[in-house]
Design an enzyme around this catalytic site. Sequence first.
Site, PDB file in Angstrom:
ATOM      1  N   LYS A   1       0.795  -1.103   0.094  1.00 53.17           N
ATOM      2  CA  LYS A   1       0.070   0.091   0.209  1.00 53.17           C
ATOM      3  C   LYS A   1       0.999   1.327  -0.117  1.00 53.17           C
ATOM      4  O   LYS A   1       1.869   1.307   0.911  1.00 53.17           O
ATOM      5  CB  LYS A   1      -0.857  -0.221   1.385  1.00 53.17           C
ATOM      6  CG  LYS A   1      -2.024   1.035   1.277  1.00 53.17           C
ATOM      7  CD  LYS A   1      -2.807   0.741   2.443  1.00 53.17           C
ATOM      8  CE  LYS A   1      -3.908   1.943   2.548  1.00 53.17           C
ATOM      9  NZ  LYS A   1      -4.893   1.723   3.698  1.00 53.17           N
TER      10      LYS A   1
ATOM     11  N   SER B   1      -9.640   1.705   2.928  1.00 52.90           N
ATOM     12  CA  SER B   1      -8.796   2.350   1.792  1.00 52.90           C
ATOM     13  C   SER B   1      -7.807   1.440   1.304  1.00 52.90           C
ATOM     14  O   SER B   1      -7.446   1.978   0.386  1.00 52.90           O
ATOM     15  CB  SER B   1      -8.114   3.317   2.825  1.00 52.90           C
ATOM     16  OG  SER B   1      -7.304   2.966   3.852  1.00 52.90           O
TER      17      SER B   1
ATOM     18  N   SER C   1      -9.867  -0.614   7.469  1.00 54.52           N
ATOM     19  CA  SER C   1      -9.406  -0.769   5.734  1.00 54.52           C
ATOM     20  C   SER C   1      -8.725  -1.674   5.374  1.00 54.52           C
ATOM     21  O   SER C   1      -8.205  -1.594   4.121  1.00 54.52           O
ATOM     22  CB  SER C   1      -8.665   0.560   5.793  1.00 54.52           C
ATOM     23  OG  SER C   1      -9.265   1.795   5.695  1.00 54.52           O
TER      24      SER C   1
END
Length: 472
Positions: free
Chosen positions: A81, A156, A180
Amino acid sequence: MTTDLHLKSVEELAPLLASKSLSPVELTKAILDFAEESQPKINSYMAFYREEALARAKEVEQEILQGHYKGMYHGIPMALKDNLYFKDKITTMSSKIHKDFVSDYDATVVEKLRDAGVIFTGKLSMHEYAWGITNNNPHYGPVRNPWDLDKIPGGSSGGSGAAVAAGASVASLGTDTAGSIRIPSSACGIVGLKPTHGRVSKYGCYPLAWSLDHIGPMTKTVKDAAGLLEVIAGFDHRDPTCVNVPVDNYEKQLTGKIKDLVIGINEEYFFNNVDADVEKAVRASIQSLVDSGAKVEVVRIPSLQYAEWAELVTSLSEAAAIHHSDLQKRPQDFGDDIRLLFELGELPSAVDYLQAQQVRRQIKQEFTEIFNKVDVLISPTLPVVASTIGDDFAELNGQKVDLIDNIIRFTGPSNLTGLPALSVPCGFKGNLPIGLQIIGPAFKEGRILNVGYAVEQANPQRNRKPNIFANI
């Protein structure tokens, strides 16, 4: 050997790498080729590191050939990420404001993965500044769910969820402030683990809300998650929230034996207003655990009725503090959705924030008391399945409901309490995956992973794969 390497899990690939029957170079090239080919469809990557990855793969190959095999993740290609810092690499947080930000150090988790022999293939997309659950990014475009390209992957950590599900990354790391990791894991049909707060160092991770943030594995299987947690867990003096607790051998705890396990079910909160198909799949998995010797006990956690308010006040306030300066100086450079949230975060008073922390303490105390009676709590990860990209609502039993309010209802309490929580696939609604959430006592990741392993062994996904494989 090279056929469909991108579909394989770490637990399938590691023995091939260890036995030298599969080259890390061959594997890395296969993953990169598929990731680049799939990018126009799912848009999961922010940046590819092809040249560096293949060079590193050659180094790793020599390490293994010379008899220096380090373990399960040695030679595994992964993308992470894009809020985790890589030294001398751009880390954008999928934002406009940080589009050129370059860190001069690696995040602790990046250091640990390098040491374990991981090969980094690139950085993955996320909801801007990790402050959202759709990954419909205004600056870099939406990430698409591999099961249905018109649907959100969740957020997310949506790039991580989509990449792992599709095969564009063998495994990944996500971050989790209100769900997330678990939200995209549920929406994309993979395994997502939010460890206990303090179990994994957050040094070198751009924060969303300091007291709620976590870093954890996103993988194809529970065993992959267990092995990845072993790599990244451990005390780090550079992170003041890190707790000095010994790291377990999580993989060895995956026996699948759950006889006499006591499962707590909270009907009032965690099974309230749930999509009928989601509830059916979750309860079917619970029944499979009961059939294997587990027991069920209905529990009450009264303060959960205030959890959503406490989560909202805490996350809004902390996030607004982090972004206050940029909000004053360049508000136009934020996406409309998160700019509104940061503006709202300026509104709660100190009294509101401190009252929210008192609610957190009460909820945490009630969870502690519950875990004196039961071993784990099980619930749906999400009350709904993935919604259509661009929609602000979700479908819940034929009605349109607010997407954000509903999608974090069952994940947020574990961030407030800091307790470990695991999402594992447990079925489908049509072609969209459903996730089951397992919450456990602090630092008992091995326990929830073993329960997730038992769910996985029943094969609720029936070995189905996303349709994107047939379309590329």
